[in-house]
Scaffold this active site. Structure first.
Site, short mmCIF file in Angstrom:
data_model
loop_
_atom_site.label_atom_id
_atom_site.label_comp_id
_atom_site.label_asym_id
_atom_site.label_seq_id
_atom_site.Cartn_x
_atom_site.Cartn_y
_atom_site.Cartn_z
N GLY A 72 -27.09 19.68 1.75
CA GLY A 72 -28.17 20.24 2.44
C GLY A 72 -28.28 21.75 2.57
O GLY A 72 -29.23 22.32 2.27
N THR A 73 -26.86 22.32 2.25
CA THR A 73 -27.06 23.87 2.33
C THR A 73 -27.76 24.35 1.24
O THR A 73 -28.34 25.28 1.29
CB THR A 73 -25.64 24.38 2.41
N GLN B 55 -10.69 21.38 9.06
CA GLN B 55 -10.23 21.26 10.25
C GLN B 55 -9.29 22.32 10.89
O GLN B 55 -7.98 22.08 10.84
CB GLN B 55 -9.48 19.79 10.43
N HIS C 293 -11.16 26.97 2.57
CA HIS C 293 -12.29 27.25 3.60
C HIS C 293 -11.98 28.27 4.72
O HIS C 293 -12.93 29.26 4.70
CB HIS C 293 -12.83 25.79 4.29
N GLY D 276 0.84 -1.11 -0.07
CA GLY D 276 0.16 -0.01 -0.04
C GLY D 276 0.77 1.24 -0.17
O GLY D 276 0.43 2.23 -0.35
N LYS E 288 -27.46 31.19 7.97
CA LYS E 288 -27.41 29.57 8.14
C LYS E 288 -27.00 29.42 9.42
O LYS E 288 -25.92 29.78 9.95
CB LYS E 288 -26.64 29.16 7.00
C1 R5P Z 1 -19.61 25.51 5.42
O1 R5P Z 1 -19.29 26.36 6.16
C2 R5P Z 1 -19.13 25.41 4.01
O2 R5P Z 1 -18.93 26.60 3.36
C3 R5P Z 1 -20.48 24.74 3.06
O3 R5P Z 1 -21.48 25.49 3.34
C4 R5P Z 1 -20.73 23.33 3.68
O4 R5P Z 1 -19.44 22.67 3.66
C5 R5P Z 1 -21.74 22.80 2.86
O5 R5P Z 1 -22.00 21.51 3.26
P1 R5P Z 1 -23.28 20.39 2.94
O6 R5P Z 1 -23.31 20.39 1.42
O7 R5P Z 1 -23.13 19.23 3.71
O8 R5P Z 1 -24.39 21.35 3.53
#
Ligand code: R5P
Length: 283
Positions: free
Chosen positions: A216-217, A90, A122, A33, A183
């Site tokens: 989901g967002t 993270q 991020h 691996g 959100k």
């Molecule tokens: C969160 O702070 C990020 O900017 C995205 O909004 C998030 O990672 C989206 O995640 P999901 O598609 O699971 O809602």
């Protein structure tokens, strides 16, 4: 000159088509691996292109092995282009005993690389953990080019306040209005969303975010936009991480879903290779 890691293979064709020169590299796995890497040439400057989507750890180790070989061979200037930066979410230790994982990763890369380029990380503040020059590139040019015509006189929307700068960057290129929703994350798979001060009735709307994971967002935001009387709803994200079934779930809730090609997916239609190509001659 580029060296393409296994996380950059989907970008090799487009880079070559734009005149990018690619160095030969052998990458394979030992039976146990572990990765084996061998580089054939050692020019003065090399740009290693390695997006670190799953399996993330393998690609990160590969980036270190490639860099070790290049340095030992005499390469003077080493640049890493990591379109999707693993571990970027993270970015803090919330309980005693936890690492700041992105710090560990960026410090390790910094042992070898002089410069690091990522797309839409991020938390841009974490790039200060990289000891050399680190640049967070924006996908706004490519997103605006891809959706501009479809959107017409529409609005660009961030699904939360944290994504507002992203929406603004796209909107300003197109000369359009922008805004954001509020959100609150209730659990890893559940979010609550409320409209901010944004007028969308009768308009096309492009929702812009950094990552789509469960979807989901985006689905929440799209449904809310429909309730508010939006016309067409388009969705763009920089990194399509896409948990199982997320592409289908988001696609069926919106008029079009497209993500950039930092990660290869069936909807990675927004091309960032021109931005990478520009780096080989210095940003
Ligand atoms: C969160 O702070 C990020 O900017 C995205 O909004 C998030 O990672 C989206 O995640 P999901 O598609 O699971 O809602």
């Amino acid at each position: 000159m580029f060296v393409i890691g296994s996380g950059g293979r989907h970008l090799e064709g487009p880079l070559k088509a734009m005149g990018g020169r690619i160095l030969e590299v052998e990458i394979r796995k030992f039976p146990d691996g572990e990765k084996y890497v061998r580089v054939a040439d050692f020019p003065d400057e090399v740009t290693v292109v390695q997006s670190t989507f799953a399996p993330q750890d393998e690609k990160l180790i590969e980036s270190l092995l490639i860099a070790d070989a290049l340095r030992e061979g005499g390469v003077r200037r080493l640049r890493a282009v990591i379109p999707y930066m693993a571990y970027s979410r993270q970015d803090r230790a919330s309980r005693e005993g936890e690492p700041v994982s992105i710090r560990a990763v960026l410090r390790a890369l910094g042992l070898y690389y002089d410069e690091l380029y990522v797309f839409d990380i991020h938390n841009p503040g974490t790039l200060s953990f990289f000891p050399g020059k680190a640049v967070n590139l924006s996908p706004a040019r490519a997103v605006a080019e891809y959706f501009g015509e479809k959107l017409g006189e529409g609005t660009v929307l961030a699904p939360d306040k944290g994504a507002l700068e992203r929406a603004k960057a796209v909107a300003e290129r197109l000369g359009l209005d922008y805004g954001h929703f509020q959100k609150v994350r209730i659990s890893p798979t559940e979010v609550r969303m409320t409209p901010g001060d944004v007028e969308v009735r009768g308009r096309n709307v492009l929702i812009v975010d950094d990552i789509i994971s469960t979807g989901g967002t985006m689905i929440r935001a799209a449904n809310l936009l429909r309730d508010m009387g939006a016309r067409k709803v388009f969705v763009a994200a920089t990194h399509g991480i896409f948990a199982e079934g997320a592409i289908e779930r988001v696609s069926s809730a919106v008029d079009e879903l497209a993500v950039t090609n930092t990660i290869p997916t069936p909807v990675s239609r927004i091309d960032l290779t021109p931005d990478i190509m520009r780096l080989s001659s210095g940003p």
